[in-house]
Scaffold this motif. Structure first.
Motif, PDB file in Angstrom:
ATOM      1  N   ASN A   1      -2.162   2.293   9.906  1.00  0.00           N
ATOM      2  CA  ASN A   1      -2.507   1.370   8.817  1.00  0.00           C
ATOM      3  C   ASN A   1      -3.843   1.742   8.188  1.00  0.00           C
ATOM      4  OD1 ASN A   1      -2.174  -1.011   7.159  1.00  0.00           O
ATOM      5  ND2 ASN A   1      -3.784  -1.932   8.400  1.00  0.00           N
TER       6      ASN A   1
ATOM      7  N   LYS B   1       0.820  -1.220   0.000  1.00  0.00           N
ATOM      8  CA  LYS B   1       0.000   0.000   0.000  1.00  0.00           C
ATOM      9  C   LYS B   1       0.847   1.260   0.000  1.00  0.00           C
ATOM     10  CE  LYS B   1      -1.449  -1.731   3.878  1.00  0.00           C
ATOM     11  NZ  LYS B   1      -2.414  -2.152   4.876  1.00  0.00           N
TER      12      LYS B   1
ATOM     13  N   ASP C   1      -4.868  -5.916  -0.312  1.00  0.00           N
ATOM     14  CA  ASP C   1      -5.183  -5.461   1.044  1.00  0.00           C
ATOM     15  C   ASP C   1      -6.642  -5.858   1.323  1.00  0.00           C
ATOM     16  OD1 ASP C   1      -4.663  -4.239   3.428  1.00  0.00           O
ATOM     17  OD2 ASP C   1      -4.253  -2.258   2.596  1.00  0.00           O
ATOM     18  N   SER C   2      -6.888  -6.496   2.456  1.00  0.00           N
ATOM     19  CA  SER C   2      -8.181  -7.178   2.646  1.00  0.00           C
ATOM     20  C   SER C   2      -9.372  -6.219   2.537  1.00  0.00           C
ATOM     21  CB  SER C   2      -8.209  -7.910   3.991  1.00  0.00           C
ATOM     22  OG  SER C   2      -7.994  -6.997   5.030  1.00  0.00           O
ATOM     23  N   GLU C   3      -9.195  -4.981   3.032  1.00  0.00           N
ATOM     24  CA  GLU C   3     -10.298  -4.012   2.979  1.00  0.00           C
ATOM     25  C   GLU C   3     -10.588  -3.611   1.534  1.00  0.00           C
ATOM     26  OE1 GLU C   3      -7.614  -3.841   4.769  1.00  0.00           O
ATOM     27  OE2 GLU C   3      -8.282  -3.933   6.851  1.00  0.00           O
TER      28      GLU C   3
ATOM     29  N   GLU D   1      -4.569   3.053   4.503  1.00  0.00           N
ATOM     30  CA  GLU D   1      -5.614   2.386   3.700  1.00  0.00           C
ATOM     31  C   GLU D   1      -6.667   3.380   3.200  1.00  0.00           C
ATOM     32  OE1 GLU D   1      -5.209  -2.053   5.653  1.00  0.00           O
ATOM     33  OE2 GLU D   1      -7.019  -0.916   6.065  1.00  0.00           O
TER      34      GLU D   1
END
Ligand code: NAD
Ligand code: MG
Length: 402
Positions: free
Chosen positions: A226, A124, A149-151, A230
């Motif tokens: 983080n 990221k 990235d999971s989100e 994000e």
């Protein structure tokens, strides 16, 4: 079709989860190139198992040791940061997993984007540092960006197909989207008394309640930097305005993020907190393959809860959300300052709470400098990154040590 995969950051946490998915689908994916900083034993084991064409070690001494250990193998060992960027762009792969941690991932990730690869983006920080340049480079080269990235992977999965095809340029309003809701657990210190934050050790900060990750992102999760990074990442990937992007605390990490539509529908992607799910999704997109992750058992989960993030507890989140709309200079400077501050915290030079004060001081100092206006090349970005790191190191010398 067999994808030829270059895995940047093979020895890390995302690297390990990627290899775990690859092992289950040898017919679909061929691991053609791997890179790592200096962990010879781990990269050697990966090379012995997957026999890639190329293995790169950034560290010279480590590269020499790996070359000797692979003397009888068909794997070619290369050395240095430039070789990492070269292998990310060369013809040995069609797909690149960008999983180097931090600003060190910028040049190799950019090289993969410029070469028009299918880029699975875990790094990221590269997007936070270069924003519009990154998005423009992908549009020019025709690179396909898929968010690991999971989100962001969750948001991507909740978008209509047409918006998925326009990553970086999608018109959220035209797609009937009201808001993107980025969820975050709040990290290990969510309920700790504020007066105890300053005394927290690196081990405590790295003990995330739901996710098992590398050290830097674990500390970033404890400060919620983080989530801030994000937020910036989401702004670029999904072309959001400030009104279209919110952060919601969700301690259970069952919902990985949501998309709220104008008709009142809210789509959420859910799953175990296990990176093999978004990695498998990106590797096989638009198909679905086994990842090795068990489905959720809702009856054992019981309750899901939500809250607002408290800016007294999480000043880094506030700094990042503000920087996002201040301009590229602010997010580049913030990312640089944070990396230096997190490294200093991990080596017990500064307190946990000093990470935020150092980041804030560096942003202010960079803002006062005259050269922040135009960051229209990677060279300009890297120069500001270096300057912000130097400011952060100076500031660290001034702050109280643990
Ligand atoms: P990690 O620390 O476990 O691994 C980092 C990898 O980068 C290692 O292979 C290391 O050798 C390599 N590396 C480190 N410094 C380097 C350098 N100077 N040059 C080249 N290679 C270098 O990190 P991680 O947790 O796997 O995270 C990797 C990236 O993925 C980060 O950007 C992180 O934010 C992102 N990410 C991670 C997770 C997770 O669950 N771990 C989730 C979402 C996003
Ligand atoms: Mg994430």
């Amino acid at each position: 079709m067999t994808h030829k995969l270059c895995l940047l950051g093979a020895t890390g946490s995302i690297g390990a989860s990627t290899l775990a998915v690859l092992r289950q689908h040898p017919e679909r994916f061929e691991l053609t190139a791997v890179t790592a900083h200096s962990n010879v034993e781990q990269l050697l084991a990966i090379c012995q198992e997957f026999v890639p064409q190329i293995a790169v070690m950034v560290d010279e001494h480590a590269a020499r040791r790996l070359t000797a250990a692979l003397a009888n193998s068909s794997t070619t060992v290369l050395c240095g940061a430039e070789a990492v960027a070269e292998v990310a762009a060369d013809a040995s792969s069609d797909t690149v997993m960008a999983a180097i941690v931090g600003g060190a991932g910028l040049l190799p990730t950019f090289a993969a984007v410029n070469a028009g690869k299918r880029v699975l983006l875990a790094n990221k920080e590269a997007l936070v540092m270069s924003g519009q340049l990154f998005i423009d480079a992908a549009a020019t080269s025709g690179a396909q960006i898929l968010p690991v990235d999971s989100e962001h992977n969750a948001i991507f999965q909740c978008l209509p197909a047409a918006a998925q095809d326009q990553l970086g340029h999608c018109d959220l309003a035209a797609a009937g989207i009201h808001k993107i809701l980025l969820t975050g657990s709040g990290g290990p210190f969510r309920e700790l008394a504020l007066t105890e934050l300053a005394q927290q050790t690196p081990a405590a900060a790295c003990a995330h309640p739901n996710w098992d990750m590398g050290q830097k992102i674990s500390v970033d999760s404890a400060t919620m930097m983080n989530k801030g990074l994000e937020y910036i990442e989401a702004r670029w990937l999904f072309n959001c305005t400030a009104q279209q992007l919110d952060v919601v605390l969700h301690p259970q990490s069952v919902i990985h993020s949501m998309v709220s539509y104008v008709d009142g529908s809210v789509l959420a992607q859910m799953g175990q907190p296990d990176m093999r799910t978004p990695i498998a999704h990106c590797l096989s997109y638009p198909e679905r393959v086994l990842s090795g992750v068990e489905p959720l058992d809702f009856l054992s989960i019981g309750n899901l809860s939500f809250a607002a993030a408290d800016s007294t507890r999480y000043p880094c989140l506030d700094l990042a959300m503000k920087a996002c709309w201040q301009g590229q200079w602010a997010t580049t400077a913030l990312n640089a300052a944070n990396e230096v501050a997190v490294a200093a915290f991990l080596s017990e030079q500064i307190k946990f709470t000093s990470i935020a004060t150092i980041c804030s001081a560096v942003i202010e100092r960079v803002q006062q400098a005259s050269n922040v206006a135009k960051l229209n090349s990677i060279e300009a970005i890297l120069s500001l990154d270096e300057q912000a790191r130097a400011y952060a190191r100076e500031r660290i010398k001034q702050v109280e040590t643990c």
